[in-house]
Design a protein around this motif. Sequence first.
Motif, mmCIF file in Angstrom:
data_model
loop_
_atom_site.group_PDB
_atom_site.id
_atom_site.type_symbol
_atom_site.label_atom_id
_atom_site.label_comp_id
_atom_site.label_asym_id
_atom_site.label_seq_id
_atom_site.Cartn_x
_atom_site.Cartn_y
_atom_site.Cartn_z
ATOM 1 N N ALA A 330 -58.551 -60.323 0.319
ATOM 2 C CA ALA A 330 -59.457 -59.662 -0.628
ATOM 3 C C ALA A 330 -60.781 -59.323 0.047
ATOM 4 O O ALA A 330 -61.333 -58.222 -0.159
ATOM 5 C CB ALA A 330 -59.692 -60.568 -1.833
ATOM 6 N N ARG A 331 -61.280 -60.242 0.864
ATOM 7 C CA ARG A 331 -62.527 -59.980 1.599
ATOM 8 C C ARG A 331 -62.384 -58.805 2.552
ATOM 9 O O ARG A 331 -63.294 -57.971 2.691
ATOM 10 C CB ARG A 331 -62.936 -61.235 2.379
ATOM 11 N N ASP A 332 -61.223 -58.708 3.194
ATOM 12 C CA ASP A 332 -61.003 -57.696 4.229
ATOM 13 C C ASP A 332 -60.411 -56.396 3.703
ATOM 14 O O ASP A 332 -60.055 -55.512 4.480
ATOM 15 C CB ASP A 332 -60.091 -58.272 5.312
ATOM 16 N N GLY A 333 -60.221 -56.288 2.376
ATOM 17 C CA GLY A 333 -59.694 -55.054 1.802
ATOM 18 C C GLY A 333 -58.200 -54.869 1.988
ATOM 19 O O GLY A 333 -57.700 -53.739 1.903
ATOM 20 N N ASP A 334 -57.458 -55.938 2.214
ATOM 21 C CA ASP A 334 -55.999 -55.888 2.375
ATOM 22 C C ASP A 334 -55.366 -56.025 0.984
ATOM 23 O O ASP A 334 -55.458 -57.080 0.354
ATOM 24 C CB ASP A 334 -55.552 -57.033 3.283
ATOM 25 N N ASP A 335 -54.734 -54.946 0.507
ATOM 26 C CA ASP A 335 -54.239 -54.927 -0.878
ATOM 27 C C ASP A 335 -52.713 -54.995 -0.962
ATOM 28 O O ASP A 335 -52.108 -54.440 -1.875
ATOM 29 C CB ASP A 335 -54.748 -53.689 -1.610
ATOM 30 N N ARG A 336 -52.085 -55.725 -0.060
ATOM 31 C CA ARG A 336 -50.620 -55.760 -0.026
ATOM 32 C C ARG A 336 -50.006 -56.718 -1.047
ATOM 33 O O ARG A 336 -48.781 -56.764 -1.176
ATOM 34 C CB ARG A 336 -50.134 -56.137 1.376
ATOM 35 N N LEU A 337 -50.802 -57.485 -1.778
ATOM 36 C CA LEU A 337 -50.263 -58.448 -2.730
ATOM 37 C C LEU A 337 -50.094 -57.813 -4.109
ATOM 38 O O LEU A 337 -51.011 -57.185 -4.638
ATOM 39 C CB LEU A 337 -51.165 -59.675 -2.848
ATOM 40 N N ALA A 338 -48.905 -58.021 -4.697
ATOM 41 C CA ALA A 338 -48.654 -57.565 -6.068
ATOM 42 C C ALA A 338 -49.023 -58.656 -7.061
ATOM 43 O O ALA A 338 -49.489 -58.357 -8.170
ATOM 44 C CB ALA A 338 -47.183 -57.187 -6.241
ATOM 45 N N SER A 339 -48.829 -59.924 -6.690
ATOM 46 C CA SER A 339 -49.155 -61.035 -7.575
ATOM 47 C C SER A 339 -49.207 -62.314 -6.770
ATOM 48 O O SER A 339 -48.799 -62.367 -5.594
ATOM 49 C CB SER A 339 -48.119 -61.170 -8.701
ATOM 50 N N LEU A 340 -49.702 -63.357 -7.441
ATOM 51 C CA LEU A 340 -49.834 -64.670 -6.839
ATOM 52 C C LEU A 340 -49.252 -65.681 -7.825
ATOM 53 O O LEU A 340 -49.658 -65.723 -8.990
ATOM 54 C CB LEU A 340 -51.318 -64.964 -6.590
ATOM 55 N N SER A 341 -48.289 -66.492 -7.377
ATOM 56 C CA SER A 341 -47.723 -67.563 -8.210
ATOM 57 C C SER A 341 -47.975 -68.887 -7.508
ATOM 58 O O SER A 341 -47.664 -69.036 -6.319
ATOM 59 C CB SER A 341 -46.225 -67.355 -8.435
ATOM 60 N N LEU A 342 -48.545 -69.833 -8.246
ATOM 61 C CA LEU A 342 -48.973 -71.106 -7.668
ATOM 62 C C LEU A 342 -48.263 -72.251 -8.386
ATOM 63 O O LEU A 342 -48.473 -72.461 -9.586
ATOM 64 C CB LEU A 342 -50.487 -71.255 -7.804
ATOM 65 N N LEU A 343 -47.426 -72.969 -7.666
ATOM 66 C CA LEU A 343 -46.629 -74.052 -8.239
ATOM 67 C C LEU A 343 -47.219 -75.393 -7.818
ATOM 68 O O LEU A 343 -47.161 -75.764 -6.649
ATOM 69 C CB LEU A 343 -45.172 -73.945 -7.767
ATOM 70 N N ALA A 344 -47.827 -76.099 -8.769
ATOM 71 C CA ALA A 344 -48.438 -77.406 -8.507
ATOM 72 C C ALA A 344 -49.356 -77.344 -7.295
ATOM 73 O O ALA A 344 -49.286 -78.178 -6.392
ATOM 74 C CB ALA A 344 -47.351 -78.469 -8.303
ATOM 75 N N ALA A 345 -50.221 -76.331 -7.275
ATOM 76 C CA ALA A 345 -51.093 -76.082 -6.125
ATOM 77 C C ALA A 345 -52.559 -76.173 -6.546
ATOM 78 O O ALA A 345 -52.948 -75.627 -7.578
ATOM 79 C CB ALA A 345 -50.802 -74.712 -5.522
ATOM 80 N N GLN A 346 -53.367 -76.844 -5.748
ATOM 81 C CA GLN A 346 -54.787 -77.025 -6.036
ATOM 82 C C GLN A 346 -55.659 -76.151 -5.144
ATOM 83 O O GLN A 346 -55.362 -75.965 -3.966
ATOM 84 C CB GLN A 346 -55.189 -78.487 -5.832
ATOM 85 N N ALA A 347 -56.739 -75.654 -5.732
ATOM 86 C CA ALA A 347 -57.801 -75.009 -4.960
ATOM 87 C C ALA A 347 -59.012 -75.926 -4.890
ATOM 88 O O ALA A 347 -59.686 -76.011 -3.869
ATOM 89 C CB ALA A 347 -58.193 -73.679 -5.595
ATOM 90 N N ASP A 348 -59.274 -76.629 -5.995
ATOM 91 C CA ASP A 348 -60.395 -77.550 -6.106
ATOM 92 C C ASP A 348 -59.883 -78.983 -5.939
ATOM 93 O O ASP A 348 -58.866 -79.357 -6.517
ATOM 94 C CB ASP A 348 -61.048 -77.387 -7.482
ATOM 95 N N PHE A 349 -60.612 -79.788 -5.135
ATOM 96 C CA PHE A 349 -60.141 -81.137 -4.838
ATOM 97 C C PHE A 349 -61.112 -82.209 -5.332
ATOM 98 O O PHE A 349 -61.120 -83.325 -4.814
ATOM 99 C CB PHE A 349 -59.911 -81.289 -3.330
ATOM 100 N N THR A 350 -61.918 -81.881 -6.352
ATOM 101 C CA THR A 350 -62.790 -82.904 -6.914
ATOM 102 C C THR A 350 -62.024 -83.881 -7.785
ATOM 103 O O THR A 350 -62.482 -84.989 -8.027
ATOM 104 C CB THR A 350 -63.917 -82.262 -7.740
#
Length: 585
Positions: A330-350
Motif C-alpha cells: 500500500a505504501r509503495d502503490g502496489d495494487d495487486r491484492l484483491a482481498s485480505l483474509s486473516l485466520l487467527a492472526a494478530q497485528a497488535d500484541f498488547t
Amino acid sequence: MVHSLMPEFEESEREALTADRLFNAGLGRYTQGLSPAAVSLATFDWAVHLATHPGKQFALMDEAMRNAMRYNAYVFSRMTGTCPEPCAKPWPGDDRFSAEQWQRFPYDVLEQGFLLTQQWWHSATTGNRGVTQHHEDVVNFLGRQVLDFYSPSNFLATNPEVLEETLSQGGANLVQGFANLLEDTERTISDRPPVGAEDWKVGENLAVTPGKVVYRNRIMELIQYQPTTKTVYPEPILICPAWIMKYYILDLRPGKSLIEYLVSKGHTVFVISWKNPGSEDRDLGMDTYRREGVMDALEAVTTIVPERKVHTVGYCLGGTLLMLAAATMARDGDDRLASLSLLAAQADFTEPGELELFIDESQVTFLEDMMWEKGYLDGAKMAGAFQLLRSKDLIYSRLIHDYLMGKRAPVIDLMAWNADTTRLPFRMHSEYLRDLFLNNDFVEDRYDVGGQPIHIGDIQVPTFAVGTEKDHIAPWRSVYKINRFLPRADVTFALTQGGHNAGIVTPPGHPRRIYRSLARRYGDPYVPSHVFLEKATEQQGSWWPEWEQWLRERSGSRVAPPSLGQSEGTYQPLTEAPGTYVLQS
C-alpha cells in the motif's frame, strides 16, 4: 594508547558474550527454555510487595482460617454420613473431578482440599498493589503448575477412577501403563514421533490434494493445486501459513481440507510451504520471509495468472507477515491484492494471550542465547511451552490416561500434524519477538521496511478476519482489533467455536459448531468487541461457506482454469504436491 587498546577490549567483550550465551544455552536444556532470571524477578516482585502489605497478609490469613473451618466442617459431616454442600467448585473448563467416583468419601474430601488450596493461591497471587501485571501472571501461572502437579487426580492412591480400573483389571493397566511410559521415553530420546503418528503420512493420507510445486527458493516452495471444476473464478487465492507450522494444517485430509474445499468451489489455489530451517539459515530475518516468501510467491502467482488481482490468506503468524507485506504494498502503490483474509492472526500484541507469560526482556534474551548456539529455536521447545499453558489437558490428562489407566488414545490427523514440528531461524524469531511482540512496532507505526515506516492503516482492500473462542495463542479480542486498525477498508469479522487450530479446521458438516459474523463497511463506526457479541448474527455450522461466498462476491465471472505453472519460463512445475520442503524433519 587508548586506540591501541580498543581492539583488545572489543575482543574480550565478544568472548564474554559468547561465554554468556553458551552458558544460557546449556542452562536452557534443563529449564525447558524458561529464563531463571525472569522467574526470579517475577517472584521477587510479588514477594516483596506481599511482605510490605500487612493488610493483604491479614486478608489471606483470614481466608485461610475460614477455608480451614469450612473444610473441617465438611470433613466431619462426610465422616458422619451426611452430604453437605461442597466448599468449592472446579473452575470452568476443569473436568478432572467430574466423574461420579469423585463424589464418594474420602475422594470428595481430597478434591475439596485441593480446590480450596487452589482458590487461596489465586487470592495470594492476584490483587497485590504495585506488582506488575506480567509478574503477577507469571507467579500465578507457576503456582498453578505446582498445584496441578500435586492434584489428587494424578496419583494412583488418590484417584478413584484409576483405583477402580486397577481393581477390575488386577493391575494389568499399570503394567501396560509402564510399558507405554518406556515406549514414549524411548521415542523421545530417539527423536521419533509419538505412537500412532506413523499411521499418518504426508502425501499418502495427509496433504493429498493434487497439485504441483511451481516455484522453489531457499525458504519456501509454492504449490499450485489442480482444478476440479470446468471453470474457475479468475482471481487466484494465495495462502500464507505460519512458518511455525507445516502448511498442511490447511490440507489435512480429504473432507477436512480447506484447500480441497476451495478448489472444489472453483478457486485457483496456491499455498506457500515453508522450508524447515537449519543452522545455515540463522541469519534469515523477517524481511527475508516477506520478500522471498510472500512477495516472491505473489510474483509467481501473478505471472501464472496474469492481469488478475489476488485474494490473499494468512494463518496465524502467516497472517501477521501478510499484513506487513500488504502495508508495504500500500505504501509503495502496489495494487495487486484483491482481498485480505486473516485466520487467527494478530497485528497488535498488547493482548497476546497466555504466551505473554513467556515473553519479556529477560526471557527474550534467554531465548536468543539458546537460539544462538544452534542458529534456530527447536520445535520441541515451542511445543513444551504450549503444553505448559494447558498442562491439565496436554500433560496430566495424558499421564492418567496412558500411564495409570494403561490406555492409548488413537492419534487423529490433527494430532499427527501437531507432532510434525518445525524450527525458527535465530534472526527471524528474535526480530519477531522484539519488534512485534515486545515493542508492538507495527501498529504503532515504527516498523520499517526498506528504511521507511509502513502503516497498517494504509491497507484498504476488503478484509475477512476469523477469531476462535478458545484461542490461547491469538485471543479473538486481539484478532478483532483489525476492525480498528483498518478504518478505510471493509472488514467482516467471524468468531467461531474451538481453539487456535480446531476452530479454523472446521469443514461444513462439523457437528456442534456455531459461529457469528458481522460486516463493517468503510465509513461505519467502530463496534467494540463486547457489542459485536450482541449484534453479530449467530449461525450453526462452519464459517467456511460464508467466507467462500465472500470471496465469490469479490471475484469476476468464471473462466477456463489456468495451466499448472508455465510450460516455459521461471515457474515450470518442479514436482508433485506436497513437494519436498514439507517432508523435512
